[in-house]
Each structure stands twice: as structure tokens, then as C-alpha cells.
Design a protein around this motif. Structure first.
Motif, PDB file in Angstrom:
ATOM      1  N   ASN A  31      35.202 -72.442 163.383  1.00 19.72           N
ATOM      2  CA  ASN A  31      34.238 -73.226 164.150  1.00 19.72           C
ATOM      3  C   ASN A  31      33.009 -72.427 164.547  1.00 19.72           C
ATOM      4  O   ASN A  31      32.317 -72.775 165.513  1.00 19.72           O
ATOM      5  N   ASN A  32      32.703 -71.335 163.825  1.00 21.17           N
ATOM      6  CA  ASN A  32      31.510 -70.578 164.211  1.00 21.17           C
ATOM      7  C   ASN A  32      30.239 -71.245 163.682  1.00 21.17           C
ATOM      8  O   ASN A  32      30.280 -72.176 162.875  1.00 21.17           O
ATOM      9  N   GLU A  33      29.101 -70.760 164.150  1.00 22.15           N
ATOM     10  CA  GLU A  33      27.833 -71.401 163.809  1.00 22.15           C
ATOM     11  C   GLU A  33      27.501 -71.270 162.327  1.00 22.15           C
ATOM     12  O   GLU A  33      26.923 -72.179 161.721  1.00 22.15           O
ATOM     13  N   ALA A  34      27.870 -70.139 161.731  1.00 27.09           N
ATOM     14  CA  ALA A  34      27.589 -69.958 160.308  1.00 27.09           C
ATOM     15  C   ALA A  34      28.303 -71.017 159.463  1.00 27.09           C
ATOM     16  O   ALA A  34      27.723 -71.599 158.545  1.00 27.09           O
ATOM     17  N   LEU A  35      29.560 -71.276 159.776  1.00 23.01           N
ATOM     18  CA  LEU A  35      30.304 -72.261 158.993  1.00 23.01           C
ATOM     19  C   LEU A  35      29.867 -73.683 159.317  1.00 23.01           C
ATOM     20  O   LEU A  35      29.986 -74.572 158.458  1.00 23.01           O
ATOM     21  N   THR A  36      29.375 -73.916 160.509  1.00 21.53           N
ATOM     22  CA  THR A  36      28.813 -75.235 160.802  1.00 21.53           C
ATOM     23  C   THR A  36      27.722 -75.582 159.799  1.00 21.53           C
ATOM     24  O   THR A  36      27.635 -76.707 159.284  1.00 21.53           O
ATOM     25  N   ARG A  37      26.887 -74.601 159.477  1.00 16.58           N
ATOM     26  CA  ARG A  37      25.824 -74.808 158.498  1.00 16.58           C
ATOM     27  C   ARG A  37      26.413 -75.047 157.099  1.00 16.58           C
ATOM     28  O   ARG A  37      25.897 -75.863 156.319  1.00 16.58           O
ATOM     29  N   VAL A  38      27.500 -74.346 156.793  1.00 18.93           N
ATOM     30  CA  VAL A  38      28.159 -74.525 155.494  1.00 18.93           C
ATOM     31  C   VAL A  38      28.751 -75.930 155.379  1.00 18.93           C
ATOM     32  O   VAL A  38      28.660 -76.581 154.329  1.00 18.93           O
ATOM     33  N   TYR A  39      29.351 -76.420 156.457  1.00 20.32           N
ATOM     34  CA  TYR A  39      29.955 -77.755 156.421  1.00 20.32           C
ATOM     35  C   TYR A  39      28.895 -78.838 156.194  1.00 20.32           C
ATOM     36  O   TYR A  39      29.139 -79.812 155.475  1.00 20.32           O
ATOM     37  N   HIS A  40      27.730 -78.688 156.807  1.00 13.50           N
ATOM     38  CA  HIS A  40      26.652 -79.646 156.559  1.00 13.50           C
ATOM     39  C   HIS A  40      26.274 -79.638 155.072  1.00 13.50           C
ATOM     40  O   HIS A  40      26.022 -80.704 154.476  1.00 13.50           O
ATOM     41  N   LEU A  41      26.248 -78.464 154.475  1.00 13.11           N
ATOM     42  CA  LEU A  41      25.932 -78.352 153.050  1.00 13.11           C
ATOM     43  C   LEU A  41      27.025 -79.007 152.201  1.00 13.11           C
ATOM     44  O   LEU A  41      26.734 -79.678 151.207  1.00 13.11           O
ATOM     45  N   ALA A  42      28.285 -78.818 152.592  1.00 10.44           N
ATOM     46  CA  ALA A  42      29.391 -79.436 151.862  1.00 10.44           C
ATOM     47  C   ALA A  42      29.270 -80.953 151.874  1.00 10.44           C
ATOM     48  O   ALA A  42      29.511 -81.619 150.851  1.00 10.44           O
ATOM     49  N   ALA A  43      28.890 -81.522 153.007  1.00 12.23           N
ATOM     50  CA  ALA A  43      28.701 -82.971 153.077  1.00 12.23           C
ATOM     51  C   ALA A  43      27.549 -83.411 152.182  1.00 12.23           C
ATOM     52  O   ALA A  43      27.627 -84.441 151.493  1.00 12.23           O
ATOM     53  N   GLU A  44      26.486 -82.635 152.164  1.00 13.30           N
ATOM     54  CA  GLU A  44      25.326 -82.970 151.340  1.00 13.30           C
ATOM     55  C   GLU A  44      25.691 -83.026 149.857  1.00 13.30           C
ATOM     56  O   GLU A  44      25.227 -83.910 149.121  1.00 13.30           O
ATOM     57  N   PHE A  45      26.537 -82.091 149.400  1.00 14.38           N
ATOM     58  CA  PHE A  45      26.900 -82.009 147.986  1.00 14.38           C
ATOM     59  C   PHE A  45      28.236 -82.680 147.677  1.00 14.38           C
ATOM     60  O   PHE A  45      28.721 -82.575 146.547  1.00 14.38           O
ATOM     61  N   ASP A  46      28.846 -83.326 148.666  1.00 15.30           N
ATOM     62  CA  ASP A  46      30.122 -84.034 148.466  1.00 15.30           C
ATOM     63  C   ASP A  46      31.223 -83.092 147.992  1.00 15.30           C
ATOM     64  O   ASP A  46      31.985 -83.398 147.071  1.00 15.30           O
ATOM     65  N   LEU A  47      31.325 -81.918 148.634  1.00 19.17           N
ATOM     66  CA  LEU A  47      32.291 -80.907 148.237  1.00 19.17           C
ATOM     67  C   LEU A  47      33.430 -80.813 149.253  1.00 19.17           C
ATOM     68  O   LEU A  47      33.171 -80.701 150.457  1.00 19.17           O
ATOM     69  N   PRO A  48      34.689 -80.849 148.814  1.00 22.82           N
ATOM     70  CA  PRO A  48      35.781 -80.556 149.731  1.00 22.82           C
ATOM     71  C   PRO A  48      35.753 -79.087 150.131  1.00 22.82           C
ATOM     72  O   PRO A  48      35.217 -78.237 149.405  1.00 22.82           O
ATOM     73  N   VAL A  49      36.350 -78.799 151.284  1.00 21.39           N
ATOM     74  CA  VAL A  49      36.342 -77.437 151.826  1.00 21.39           C
ATOM     75  C   VAL A  49      37.775 -77.032 152.144  1.00 21.39           C
ATOM     76  O   VAL A  49      38.451 -77.699 152.936  1.00 21.39           O
ATOM     77  N   MET A  50      38.252 -75.933 151.521  1.00 20.97           N
ATOM     78  CA  MET A  50      39.562 -75.378 151.861  1.00 20.97           C
ATOM     79  C   MET A  50      39.380 -74.215 152.824  1.00 20.97           C
ATOM     80  O   MET A  50      38.651 -73.266 152.526  1.00 20.97           O
ATOM     81  N   VAL A  51      40.049 -74.295 153.969  1.00 14.84           N
ATOM     82  CA  VAL A  51      39.921 -73.286 155.016  1.00 14.84           C
ATOM     83  C   VAL A  51      41.288 -72.685 155.318  1.00 14.84           C
ATOM     84  O   VAL A  51      42.260 -73.411 155.539  1.00 14.84           O
ATOM     85  N   HIS A  52      41.340 -71.348 155.324  1.00 17.45           N
ATOM     86  CA  HIS A  52      42.516 -70.645 155.847  1.00 17.45           C
ATOM     87  C   HIS A  52      42.223 -70.305 157.301  1.00 17.45           C
ATOM     88  O   HIS A  52      41.365 -69.469 157.587  1.00 17.45           O
ATOM     89  N   SER A  53      42.918 -70.968 158.198  1.00 16.84           N
ATOM     90  CA  SER A  53      42.716 -70.756 159.630  1.00 16.84           C
ATOM     91  C   SER A  53      44.077 -70.795 160.302  1.00 16.84           C
ATOM     92  O   SER A  53      44.638 -71.870 160.521  1.00 16.84           O
ATOM     93  N   ASN A  54      44.626 -69.620 160.599  1.00 22.36           N
ATOM     94  CA  ASN A  54      45.950 -69.571 161.208  1.00 22.36           C
ATOM     95  C   ASN A  54      45.980 -70.389 162.495  1.00 22.36           C
ATOM     96  O   ASN A  54      45.067 -70.310 163.316  1.00 22.36           O
ATOM     97  N   ILE A  55      47.060 -71.113 162.672  1.00 24.42           N
ATOM     98  CA  ILE A  55      47.184 -71.956 163.858  1.00 24.42           C
ATOM     99  C   ILE A  55      47.522 -71.139 165.100  1.00 24.42           C
ATOM    100  O   ILE A  55      47.255 -71.549 166.226  1.00 24.42           O
ATOM    101  N   THR A  56      48.075 -69.953 164.898  1.00 22.36           N
ATOM    102  CA  THR A  56      48.427 -69.090 166.025  1.00 22.36           C
ATOM    103  C   THR A  56      48.472 -67.647 165.547  1.00 22.36           C
ATOM    104  O   THR A  56      48.245 -67.354 164.374  1.00 22.36           O
TER     105      THR A  56
END
Length: 340
Positions: free
Chosen positions: A166-191
Motif C-alpha cells: 500500500n505504499n505510494e509508489a505502488l499506488t501509481r503502479v496500480y493506476h497504470l495497471a488499470a489503464e492497461f487492463d493488467l492483472p497484478v500479482m502481489v506477494h504480501s505476507n499476511i503476518t
């Protein structure tokens, strides 16, 4: 077609003897073409393994970091956790993947779905780099990831800031993913390795909530082998996933190897009925992955190991989980061109 009583008898015999009455074709939703040293067993090995295992399609990505061989280490490490040397963000991983895929004839290329991963997820320049890569190879990249954020000891070993989903850099990446209709795979440990609560859950929930037009694939459902070494099983995982699947229709779950055990199958290899119910209740939201890293021997065995769980699902659901759900999250332009 056999009489109903005969058919039921055959199914019961298959279950009793541990023999599957079904044959599956698979999509591998989580595969790394190179390892942490950016080396690979090669495309011939991968295609041979896919043919052997009935794997019709595979996501293919690089590894976004490279492990350093430190001058103080007399022996080259074999894995990122092999010694205390660090790892660094390595954008050329995508060049290696693209070069390998583009050498293939079209019938093989149609089965491989390249995800772009070689960027630093803590750098607010990352979206500009990704845009350049997408524009250099129009239509080639079909998703982003695996993006490494919270990732066990790899997080501490990687030079630079701690990456968060949820950092600001990835926020910008997610907007780009929506623009290009790209799925995003994230490794984010739950704990973390020690905490018996979903310590980092907000880091994945925030982008799910704020980017409803992005299809997120949560690698391993937030679990890892390192977490399991310390805690064995996260009791809060299943109810947390159920609540999240209700709340976020853009969430998809990668059931790769750290989820197979101890969640989908128990110590005796039997399907867990609660997980069968969960997956059956959200039939379009789960997919299988091997998470192999640069070597493809035994790839078929990784996905075949899910068969006892798949056999416990309704057949239509099982086939979606085994193969079709991954294809359904790819860009619409790709889905329109898929061979049937």
C-alpha cells in the motif's frame, strides 16, 4: 453411458482407492522462468514439463531481485536465504523472460503469459519505467508481478526501503495497471513469523479497496513456508479470506504450494472440508500455481498434487480452479485471442 448405480459405484471405488475419476488440464498461475541468480533451466525444459503435466497455459515471470555473491563468501549461495548477503532490484529479469518467449513459435507463445516484474516497488519512478517497458513491446506483457512486498527474510535482505503493498509508489503502479487492463500479482505476507494475528493485512486490503478496477492475485493467500515453520497453520486465514472475498470482488487467490499444505490437504492428504466449502462458494476466484523458480523438473508433480483437493470440489468448479480462472483474469484482448 453407464447406469447411474454403476457410475456411482465406479466413483466410490476411485475414492476408496485414491484414484482420481477425473483428468485435469491446468494453468500454472505462478511460475518464475529464472531463479534468484537470474538463471534458468531453459525453455525446452519448461515446455517439456508442461506437456508432461497437462499444463495448457502458464504465467511466466522473472525474479525482481538478484542475490549478491558477497566477496566475503567463499562459496556461491544457492538461494536467497543461503547466506547473509543482500539482494538488489534487477530490472533486466524482464529482458531475459521476453527474449526466451519471443524465440518460440506462435503455438507455444500463445500458452505463455508474460508478467512484468523487474521494478523497485518502493520507487515512485516505477510506474514510468513500467510504462516505457509496455510501450517498447506493445501487447507483449499480460500482467504485473510477482511484486515482492512483505516476503519473509527476503524483505530484510533486499537493499533499500521496506516494500509495502500500500505504499505510494505502488499506488501509481496500480493506476497504470488499470489503464492497461493488467492483472497484478502481489506477494504480501499476511503476518510475520511470530505474530498470531493478521499483522500486515491492511497493507493488502488498502489497495483492494482503493483500486476496484484492478484484478489483484494474492500470492499464496498471504502465507509462506517461513511463516509455517514458526506457526504451522494460521487459524485466522480461512475466515479472513471469506470476509475479504465478500468485500472485494477484485481479489483472486493463488493457491500455490504453501497453501496446499497445511490448508487444502490435512496431514493424511485428505481435503479439508472447510476449504472445499470456501473454494466452492467462490468458484471463479481461486487458481493454482507451482511457484517454481528457474528449474522445471517435477513441475507436473506440483500441480498434480492438487488433484485430491480438486476431486473434492464440484467438477465444474474443479476445472475452473485448475485451468480457466487464471485465463479469465488476463487482459480482455488476450482472452479474445486464446486458442480454445
Amino acid at each position: 453411458m453407464p447406469p447411474l448405480r454403476t457410475a456411482l459405484a465406479l466413483i466410490l471405488i476411485a475414492v476408496a482407492t485414491g484414484v482420481s475419476a477425473r483428468e485435469y488440464h491446468y494453468s500454472d498461475a505462478h511460475l518464475h522462468y529464472v531463479d534468484f541468480f537470474q538463471e534458468s533451466g531453459g525453455m525446452d525444459s519448461l515446455l517439456e514439463a508442461m506437456a508432461k503435466g497437462g499444463i495448457d497455459h502458464a504465467m511466466i515471470s522473472g525474479i525482481p531481485v538478484a542475490k549478491k555473491w558477497h566477496e566475503d563468501e567463499p562459496k556461491r549461495p544457492r538461494y536467497y536465504a543461503g547466506d547473509d548477503a543482500g539482494a538488489y532490484w534487477y530490472s533486466a529479469t524482464d529482458v531475459l523472460v521476453a527474449a526466451a518467449v519471443k524465440k518460440l513459435p506462435v503455438e507455444h507463445r500463445q500458452r505463455l503469459h508474460p508478467f512484468l516484474s523487474g521494478f523497485n516497488p518502493t520507487d515512485k519512478n516505477a510506474d514510468a519505467h513500467i510504462r516505457r517497458m509496455l510501450e517498447l513491446e506493445p501487447g507483449f506483457w499480460q500482467g504485473l508481478g510477482e511484486i515482492f512486498t512483505r516476503h519473509d527474510d527476503l524483505t530484510a535482505l533486499t537493499y533499500g526501503d521496506t516494500p509495502r503493498a500500500n505504499n505510494e509508489a505502488l499506488t501509481r503502479v496500480y493506476h497504470l495497471a488499470a489503464e492497461f487492463d493488467l492483472p497484478v500479482m502481489v506477494h504480501s505476507n499476511i503476518t510475520s513469523k511470530r505474530e498470531k494475528n493478521p499483522l500486515y493485512l491492511q497493507e493488502i486490503e488498502e489497495p483492494l479497496r482503493n483500486h476496484p478496477h484492478v484484478r489483484f492475485i494474492w500470492a499464496h493467500a498471504g502465507t509462506s513456508m517461513e511463516i509455517h515453520r514458526h506457526q504451522e497453520k494460521l487459524d485466522f486465514l480461512l475466515p479472513t479470506l471469506k470476509r475479504m472475498l465478500d468485500d472485494y470482488p477484485n481479489l483472486y487467490i493463488d493457491l500455490s504450494w504453501t497453501v496446499l499444505r497445511p490448508y487444502l490437504l490435512d496431514a493424511q492428504g485428505q481435503p479439508d472440508p472447510d476449504w472445499v466449502q470456501l473454494v466452492s462458494s467462490y468458484p471463479s476466484r481461486f487458481m493454482l500455481g507451482s511457484d517454481v523458480v528457474g528449474r522445471f523438473d517435477g513441475l507436473d508433480e506440483y500441480l498434480n498434487a492438487f488433484d485430491p483437493f480438486l476431486d473434492a470440489l464440484p467438477e465444474e468448479v474443479a476445472r475452473k480452479v485448475a485451468r480457466d480462472n487464471f485465463l479469465a483474469v488476463l487482459p480482455r484482448r488476450v482472452q479474445a485471442e486464446l486458442p480454445r
